[in-house]
Design a protein around this motif. Structure first.
Motif, PDB file in Angstrom:
ATOM      1  N   GLY A 181      43.879  43.558  41.971  1.00  0.00           N
ATOM      2  CA  GLY A 181      44.121  44.575  40.944  1.00  0.00           C
ATOM      3  C   GLY A 181      44.713  45.845  41.516  1.00  0.00           C
ATOM      4  O   GLY A 181      44.585  46.924  40.940  1.00  0.00           O
TER       5      GLY A 181
ATOM      6  N   GLY B 238      46.060  40.299  43.994  1.00  0.00           N
ATOM      7  CA  GLY B 238      45.019  39.635  43.215  1.00  0.00           C
ATOM      8  C   GLY B 238      43.771  40.484  43.081  1.00  0.00           C
ATOM      9  O   GLY B 238      42.849  40.143  42.358  1.00  0.00           O
TER      10      GLY B 238
ATOM     11  N   GLN C 245      40.248  49.436  42.323  1.00  0.00           N
ATOM     12  CA  GLN C 245      40.513  50.433  41.273  1.00  0.00           C
ATOM     13  C   GLN C 245      39.418  51.498  41.261  1.00  0.00           C
ATOM     14  O   GLN C 245      39.692  52.694  41.144  1.00  0.00           O
TER      15      GLN C 245
ATOM     16  N   TYR D 214      40.965  44.107  30.346  1.00  0.00           N
ATOM     17  CA  TYR D 214      40.255  44.627  31.513  1.00  0.00           C
ATOM     18  C   TYR D 214      38.969  45.275  31.018  1.00  0.00           C
ATOM     19  O   TYR D 214      39.019  46.265  30.289  1.00  0.00           O
TER      20      TYR D 214
ATOM     21  N   THR E 297      47.816  46.757  41.709  1.00  0.00           N
ATOM     22  CA  THR E 297      48.923  47.343  40.941  1.00  0.00           C
ATOM     23  C   THR E 297      48.380  48.374  39.946  1.00  0.00           C
ATOM     24  O   THR E 297      48.930  49.464  39.807  1.00  0.00           O
TER      25      THR E 297
HETATM   26  P1  AMP Z   1      47.295  42.602  41.358  1.00  0.00           P
HETATM   27  O1  AMP Z   1      46.367  42.583  42.521  1.00  0.00           O
HETATM   28  O2  AMP Z   1      47.736  43.949  41.006  1.00  0.00           O
HETATM   29  O3  AMP Z   1      48.433  41.645  41.562  1.00  0.00           O
HETATM   30  O4  AMP Z   1      46.486  42.079  40.059  1.00  0.00           O
HETATM   31  C1  AMP Z   1      46.028  40.773  39.894  1.00  0.00           C
HETATM   32  C2  AMP Z   1      45.735  40.434  38.431  1.00  0.00           C
HETATM   33  O5  AMP Z   1      44.532  41.006  37.998  1.00  0.00           O
HETATM   34  C3  AMP Z   1      46.792  40.900  37.455  1.00  0.00           C
HETATM   35  O6  AMP Z   1      47.133  39.823  36.646  1.00  0.00           O
HETATM   36  C4  AMP Z   1      46.138  41.976  36.646  1.00  0.00           C
HETATM   37  O7  AMP Z   1      46.600  41.992  35.333  1.00  0.00           O
HETATM   38  C5  AMP Z   1      44.681  41.613  36.720  1.00  0.00           C
HETATM   39  N1  AMP Z   1      43.795  42.794  36.678  1.00  0.00           N
HETATM   40  C6  AMP Z   1      43.994  43.970  37.278  1.00  0.00           C
HETATM   41  N2  AMP Z   1      42.970  44.798  37.058  1.00  0.00           N
HETATM   42  C7  AMP Z   1      42.082  44.125  36.301  1.00  0.00           C
HETATM   43  C8  AMP Z   1      40.819  44.451  35.737  1.00  0.00           C
HETATM   44  N3  AMP Z   1      40.251  45.639  35.926  1.00  0.00           N
HETATM   45  N4  AMP Z   1      40.182  43.526  35.009  1.00  0.00           N
HETATM   46  C9  AMP Z   1      40.750  42.326  34.814  1.00  0.00           C
HETATM   47  N5  AMP Z   1      41.919  41.955  35.308  1.00  0.00           N
HETATM   48  C10 AMP Z   1      42.600  42.841  36.053  1.00  0.00           C
END
Ligand code: AMP
Length: 580
Positions: A51, A49, A28, A21, A53
């Motif tokens: 991020g 998607g 975030q 990241y 989580t």
């Molecule tokens: P989520 O929306 O939480 O399901 O996250 C989607 C994907 O994005 C997951 O595979 C995370 O590992 C990735 N992710 C989350 N935050 C970042 C970030 N700041 N930079 C790159 N990838 C990220």
């Protein structure tokens, strides 16, 4: 903007660095600084998607007190898959932190192991609503000290019917300092929950809030072919207020399912091509004025019907054609109302389903089939509402009050309530007491079942292709050991528990306990491992005999005999639903 700039712990930054990241995502960036305070309620409108989580996971890890070994944060999410995924990500984030542990609790897995995990002094609990409440009721989890509650995919949880459960959880976290709600959409129900339980939430939207097809939520349940009918029943039972149309592929299915459900106390009728115009009008009339809660129909028979206020469309079987799917689902979600289109699929149909999903161009949501407990709780909430909203303005109840008061003078209010609940629920609770997990789980199948069983089950699925409820013996062991495996059409529904069942078959056959191996009991039927030399004696003693007026069928499950269960005839033992 960098992660450092957001103010999170260096150890978390080290972990996110390793995950690649570089910059925080939009959600975030907007969520983390707010959530780090720990006291600000928050609503994040963001899809999977984006991020999200990490948007709640990182601040949670930052503000958790690692020295205090009790649950401080609770993340509630709709499905087992999401639950595991969240835990996996949090584990990665906390790689360089010590003393913090996180556990996933969800239905369909051993509650004993989860209880053990909880006892290890975890700080973050990630849970599905049903299992969490189960644990609360068993006093296996203490929410007294929970400071942060995260509701992830809140709209999904409400779509899945978990509104009461969520409110229950929010009510049972007295020391909650902040609530963080994430959702892809903002339906009115979520507004209501946030108004009731959150204080001046800071609201952030990233991207555009989901609007595509938002009037219809497409959901699917994956089960095995032989559980299709039970799954349908469970879905209906889990949605007490359902007003829906069920679609089948054949006229015969529509007719048979309708008859079976009617016998079991459901308000349902079938619409099929064999009806006269008069009969058809009658059924439609009853459905329109809601005397009938459910209508079951083939596509042909349902052509042209237009009814307002349908809450659910259920595909008992998938149609072959995407257009038909669209046509079916379009019966709900009309006139500005929200509707749900549910499909019951089994694993072999997944490819077809993915096609429909792709062409339909909207994301379909995989749902866990509710457990028996989920259903009971749901019915209980509905019953309480019904009791509270009972209309007492018309009857001449005042006349009877003195008599009632006298009769019940010695009974506490609590006892009266218990008795009322028992009248409505006893049989219902019993029906679901030993309800099995109906979810088809690929992973579990390959890891838990010996190979022979798995293949046997595949065979069985093929043999009942077409979604007919009745099926062959569940699986066979394939011989080889000194044991035979016998099938018998008796199960827990016949009022047996393992011990009483064992006693019964031994008494009937005059055999000793030592000849028996594993007993596998299901609702409607069971499988008995027995020494090869004793198998025939047991079959001779039981097969064809009567038990409570029903003919017992027993045969060698490995020999390829008929081995099916008598699907109909068992039905009447289910409690009647609703008013009945
Ligand atoms: P989520 O929306 O939480 O399901 O996250 C989607 C994907 O994005 C997951 O595979 C995370 O590992 C990735 N992710 C989350 N935050 C970042 C970030 N700041 N930079 C790159 N990838 C990220």
């Amino acid at each position: 903007m960098t992660f450092e700039g957001l103010g999170i712990d260096a150890r978390l930054i080290q972990a996110t660095d390793e995950l690649g990241y570089v910059n925080p995502t939009a959600i975030q960036e907007q969520a983390i600084p707010v959530l780090l305070s720990g006291t600000q309620d928050f609503i994040g409108l963001a899809q999977t998607g984006t991020g999200k989580t990490a948007a709640f996971g990182l601040p949670l890890l930052h503000i958790i007190d690692a020295a205090a070994k009790y649950p401080q944060a609770l993340v509630v999410c709709p499905t087992r898959e999401l639950c595991m995924q969240i835990v996996k990500e949090i584990e990665l984030f906390k790689k360089y932190m010590t003393g913090i542990s996180v556990v996933a609790v969800y239905g369909g897995a051993s509650i004993g192991l989860q209880i053990r995990d909880l006892k290890r002094g975890v700080q973050i609990v990630v849970a599905t609503p049903g299992r969490l409440i189960d644990l609360i009721e068993r006093k296996a989890i203490n929410l007294e000290q929970i400071k942060y509650v995260v509701l992830d995919e809140a709209d999904e949880m409400l779509n899945m019917g978990f509104q009461d459960d969520i409110e229950f959880i929010l009510k049972n976290t007295p020391k909650r300092e902040s609530t963080w709600l994430f959702s892809a959409t903002m339906p009115a129900e979520i507004r209501k929950v946030s108004k009731k339980y959150m204080k001046d939430p800071k609201e952030v939207t990233v991207g555009k809030v989901n609007t595509a097809n938002k009037s219809i939520d497409h959901q699917y349940y994956v089960t095995t072919a032989q559980h299709r009918y039970e799954t349908l029943k469970r879905i209906i039972d889990f949605n007490p207020g359902i007003y829906g149309i069920i679609f089948t592929r054949t006229k015969l299915d529509a007719q048979e399912i309708s008859e079976r459900l009617t016998r079991e106390g459901y308000d349902i009728d079938a619409l099929h091509g064999d009806l006269t115009q008069g009969q058809r009008d009658k059924v439609m009339g009853q459905f329109r004025d809601k005397t009938l809660q459910l209508l079951i129909a083939t596509d042909v028979a349902a052509r042209g019907i237009d009814v307002q206020g349908i809450t659910h469309v259920i595909n008992f079987e998938l149609p072959d054609d995407v257009e038909i799917y669209t046509h079916r689902s379009g019966r709900t979600g009309r006139a500005g109302l929200q509707g749900i289109c549910i499909s019951i699929v089994h694993q072999k149909e997944m490819y077809k389903f993915k096609q429909i999903e792709r062409i339909n161009n909207s994301q379909f949501h995989k749902m866990d089939i509710p457990t028996g407990k989920d259903v009971c709780r749901k019915q209980f909430f509905a019953f309480m509402e019904k009791l509270l909203s009972a209309d007492i303005s018309h009857g001449d109840y005042e006349t009877y009050v003195p008599m009632l008061a006298e009769k019940f003078a010695e009974v506490s209010k609590e006892d009266v309530l218990k008795r009322v609940a028992a009248m409505e629920f006893d049989r219902f609770l019993k029906y679901y007491e030993n309800a099995e997990d109906l979810n088809a789980r690929e992973r579990d199948r390959s890891t838990r079942e010996p190979r022979g069983q798995e293949m046997g089950r595949r065979r069985e699925e093929r043999s009942s292709e077409g979604g007919r409820g009745d099926s062959r013996a569940e699986y066979s062991r394939g011989g080889g050991s000194g044991y035979s495996r016998l099938f018998v059409n008796l199960g827990t529904k016949d009022g047996f528990f393992k011990a009483s069942f064992l006693q019964f078959v031994l008494d009937m056959s005059d055999l000793k306990k030592e000849v028996l191996g594993k007993i596998d009991m299901k609702d409607m039927n069971s499988w008995i491992e027995i020494e090869k030399g004793a198998a025939q004696q047991m079959i001779r003693s039981l097969d064809g005999k009567n038990y409570k007026g029903r003919r017992i069928r027993m045969n060698d499950a490995d020999s390829g005999g008929p081995g099916g269960f008598s699907g109909s005839g068992n039905g009447s033992r289910r409690p009647r639903r609703g008013e009945g």
